[in-house]
Motif scaffolding. Structure first.
Motif, mmCIF file in Angstrom:
data_model
loop_
_atom_site.group_PDB
_atom_site.id
_atom_site.type_symbol
_atom_site.label_atom_id
_atom_site.label_comp_id
_atom_site.label_asym_id
_atom_site.label_seq_id
_atom_site.Cartn_x
_atom_site.Cartn_y
_atom_site.Cartn_z
ATOM 1 N N SER A 146 0.850 -1.189 0.000
ATOM 2 C CA SER A 146 0.000 0.000 0.000
ATOM 3 C C SER A 146 0.888 1.243 0.000
ATOM 4 N N ILE A 147 0.684 2.113 -0.976
ATOM 5 C CA ILE A 147 1.476 3.340 -1.099
ATOM 6 C C ILE A 147 0.537 4.536 -1.059
ATOM 7 N N THR A 148 0.782 5.449 -0.130
ATOM 8 C CA THR A 148 0.005 6.677 -0.004
ATOM 9 C C THR A 148 0.885 7.855 -0.374
ATOM 10 N N SER A 149 0.397 8.697 -1.278
ATOM 11 C CA SER A 149 1.147 9.880 -1.690
ATOM 12 C C SER A 149 0.159 11.024 -1.911
ATOM 13 N N PHE A 150 0.088 11.924 -0.927
ATOM 14 C CA PHE A 150 -0.825 13.060 -0.988
ATOM 15 C C PHE A 150 -0.009 14.354 -0.971
ATOM 16 N N ASP A 151 -0.257 15.216 -1.932
ATOM 17 C CA ASP A 151 0.366 16.541 -1.930
ATOM 18 C C ASP A 151 -0.407 17.480 -1.005
ATOM 19 N N ASN A 226 -3.438 8.519 -4.501
ATOM 20 C CA ASN A 226 -2.904 9.867 -4.709
ATOM 21 C C ASN A 226 -3.990 10.907 -4.523
ATOM 22 N N SER A 227 -3.608 12.026 -3.949
ATOM 23 C CA SER A 227 -4.485 13.197 -3.910
ATOM 24 C C SER A 227 -3.628 14.436 -4.057
ATOM 25 N N ARG A 228 -4.174 15.428 -4.733
ATOM 26 C CA ARG A 228 -3.490 16.705 -4.874
ATOM 27 C C ARG A 228 -3.717 17.610 -3.660
ATOM 28 N N ARG A 229 -4.491 17.139 -2.665
ATOM 29 C CA ARG A 229 -4.756 18.001 -1.511
ATOM 30 C C ARG A 229 -4.740 17.215 -0.206
ATOM 31 N N ALA A 230 -3.837 17.620 0.676
ATOM 32 C CA ALA A 230 -3.814 17.143 2.057
ATOM 33 C C ALA A 230 -3.349 18.339 2.893
ATOM 34 N N GLY A 231 -4.292 19.102 3.401
ATOM 35 C CA GLY A 231 -3.975 20.377 4.033
ATOM 36 C C GLY A 231 -3.043 20.290 5.225
ATOM 37 N N TYR A 232 -2.875 19.101 5.774
ATOM 38 C CA TYR A 232 -2.032 18.919 6.957
ATOM 39 C C TYR A 232 -0.562 18.711 6.611
ATOM 40 N N VAL A 252 7.649 11.669 7.718
ATOM 41 C CA VAL A 252 8.632 12.470 8.436
ATOM 42 C C VAL A 252 7.897 13.687 8.972
ATOM 43 N N LEU A 253 7.981 13.894 10.285
ATOM 44 C CA LEU A 253 7.198 14.947 10.934
ATOM 45 C C LEU A 253 8.018 16.221 11.126
ATOM 46 N N GLU A 254 7.322 17.319 11.359
ATOM 47 C CA GLU A 254 7.990 18.602 11.582
ATOM 48 C C GLU A 254 8.913 18.559 12.792
ATOM 49 N N ASN A 255 8.548 17.774 13.785
ATOM 50 C CA ASN A 255 9.408 17.521 14.941
ATOM 51 C C ASN A 255 8.955 16.225 15.592
ATOM 52 N N THR A 256 9.704 15.740 16.549
ATOM 53 C CA THR A 256 9.402 14.449 17.172
ATOM 54 C C THR A 256 8.735 14.583 18.537
ATOM 55 N N VAL A 257 8.297 15.801 18.868
ATOM 56 C CA VAL A 257 7.663 16.027 20.170
ATOM 57 C C VAL A 257 6.231 15.500 20.153
ATOM 58 N N GLU A 258 5.898 14.708 21.139
ATOM 59 C CA GLU A 258 4.537 14.217 21.313
ATOM 60 C C GLU A 258 3.999 14.710 22.654
ATOM 61 N N LYS A 259 2.810 15.246 22.639
ATOM 62 C CA LYS A 259 2.189 15.747 23.873
ATOM 63 C C LYS A 259 1.070 14.809 24.292
ATOM 64 N N ILE A 260 1.120 14.384 25.554
ATOM 65 C CA ILE A 260 0.083 13.515 26.099
ATOM 66 C C ILE A 260 -0.443 14.150 27.373
ATOM 67 N N THR A 261 -1.734 14.436 27.411
ATOM 68 C CA THR A 261 -2.381 15.005 28.603
ATOM 69 C C THR A 261 -3.678 14.254 28.862
ATOM 70 N N THR A 262 -4.394 14.697 29.869
ATOM 71 C CA THR A 262 -5.696 14.074 30.154
ATOM 72 C C THR A 262 -6.680 14.291 29.004
ATOM 73 N N PHE A 273 6.288 20.046 2.417
ATOM 74 C CA PHE A 273 6.530 20.029 0.979
ATOM 75 C C PHE A 273 7.586 19.001 0.612
ATOM 76 N N PHE A 274 7.629 18.649 -0.684
ATOM 77 C CA PHE A 274 8.514 17.567 -1.108
ATOM 78 C C PHE A 274 9.985 17.910 -0.935
ATOM 79 N N LEU A 275 10.348 19.188 -1.031
ATOM 80 C CA LEU A 275 11.750 19.541 -0.854
ATOM 81 C C LEU A 275 12.207 19.270 0.573
ATOM 82 N N GLU A 276 11.341 19.542 1.542
ATOM 83 C CA GLU A 276 11.673 19.232 2.934
ATOM 84 C C GLU A 276 11.754 17.718 3.147
ATOM 85 N N ARG A 277 10.805 16.997 2.565
ATOM 86 C CA ARG A 277 10.715 15.557 2.778
ATOM 87 C C ARG A 277 11.863 14.805 2.111
ATOM 88 N N TYR A 278 12.255 15.237 0.911
ATOM 89 C CA TYR A 278 13.172 14.425 0.124
ATOM 90 C C TYR A 278 14.519 15.081 -0.171
#
Length: 335
Positions: A146-151, A226-232, A252-262, A273-278
């Motif tokens: 399974s390959i997911t590729s959303f811009d 494939n989708s041309r739109r993934a706003g996140y 690959v995430l913007e950072n590796t910080v995870e927040k867990i609260t109640t 964007f693809f330049l950041e990712r690749y």
């Protein structure tokens, strides 16, 4: 040290210029572009000369060219560069026409120079690790990929009009990944697509949302979304189910910080964007090209493999229009 010329000074050409400069075995000596201002700007940034394509190909001291021009020039430049005795790394796809790409393969083969096609995602550390684990037998026989590729957002409609369509322009990366992971092209392709992100894309005859199923003769299946739109952000994931387990490569995430609260848990979004990712993948890709030339080894992504990915894109385009599965026949491939 190998002297290299860059054909194409646009956004991706700028990325490649940095990769060439970062490799100790290569030196960028010239830049060419159809738009003189773009060539002059990049040449000034990297400290090289602007030259015409003709002058670059006539310069016997230049051992390799990297083609990052518009897609409609790729085939001709591959043929001309190999005829001039240059090794070539060319951005995907080989051409928008499968017939033209097959002709280019035959011409380049007769010219006897190595050609590599720039499917950079093979060199992404996450995807390369998944492929290495699979090849090592860690999950047994591969069965369902399974390959997911959303811009994050669609490109301008002006680009869509000359792109060759989503299957040739965007999904071709995923076709190459599927063929690479499963060791060759599928037997048949079934595709569906819609223009639901932007009606203007549909007005050009293209789609912006698509799902494709690839099936091999031995029953293995790959599903590409494939989708041309993934706003996140730029969503790039692979999951491979095998007879003895599962491999997955996540975003690959913007950072590796995870927040867990109640209130719950949250993490960062994928890079946007693809330049950041690749960016790292482009650098590794160029390094692999240089190392293969030094060793006289097979190119890491061959021209034949570039043709195979385009054959899948051609089949998907036909399938989406006809509603029927389309076979990948021998005359669509080489070798």
């Amino acid at each position: 040290m190998m002297k290299v010329a860059l054909l194409g000074a646009g956004r991706i050409g700028q990325v490649h210029a940095n990769s060439i400069a970062a490799n100790e075995g290569s030196r960028l000596v010239a830049v060419a572009d159809a738009f003189p201002e773009a060539a002059e700007k990049l040449a000034a940034q990297v400290g090289v000369d602007v030259k015409s394509v003709d002058d670059i190909l006539a310069d016997k001291s230049i051992g390799a060219v990297l083609i990052a021009t518009s897609t409609d020039t790729h085939s001709e430049l591959i043929e001309r560069a190999t005829a001039a005795g240059k090794a070539v790394l060319c951005e995907k796809p080989v051409d928008l026409s499968l017939e033209r790409a097959l002709t280019t393969f035959r011409t380049a083969e007769s010219n006897g120079q190595p050609v590599m096609i720039g499917f950079n995602r093979r060199f992404d550390p996450q995807f390369a690790a998944l492929k290495a684990a699979f090849d090592a037998g860690e999950i047994g026989r591969g069965e369902l990929l399974s390959i997911t590729s959303f811009d994050p957002a669609p490109p301008p409609v002006s680009y869509i009009k000359v792109s060759g369509g989503l299957f040739r322009d965007m999904m071709i990366h995923d076709f190459d990944m599927a063929c690479w992971i499963f060791g060759g092209p599928p037997a048949r392709v079934t595709a569906i697509g819609s223009a639901i992100v932007d009606p203007a894309i549909g007005a050009t005859g293209d789609v912006d949302t698509a799902a494709v199923t690839l099936q091999w003769d031995d029953g293995r299946i790959a599903v590409i979304r494939n989708s041309r739109r993934a706003g996140y952000g730029y969503d790039q994931r692979i999951e491979l189910l095998g007879s003895e387990g599962l491999l997955s490569a996540n975003n690959v995430l913007e950072n590796t910080v995870e927040k867990i609260t109640t209130a719950g848990a949250s993490a960062a979004k994928p890079v946007y964007f693809f330049l950041e990712r690749y960016m790292r993948a482009y650098e590794i890709e160029w390094n692999a090209f240089v190392e293969a030339l030094k060793a006289g080894a097979r190119m890491p992504v061959t021209l034949a493999e570039g043709v195979a990915a385009l054959a899948c894109a051609e089949a998907a385009t036909r399938s989406a229009k006809s509603g029927e599965a389309v076979a990948i026949t021998a005359d669509m491939l080489v070798g």
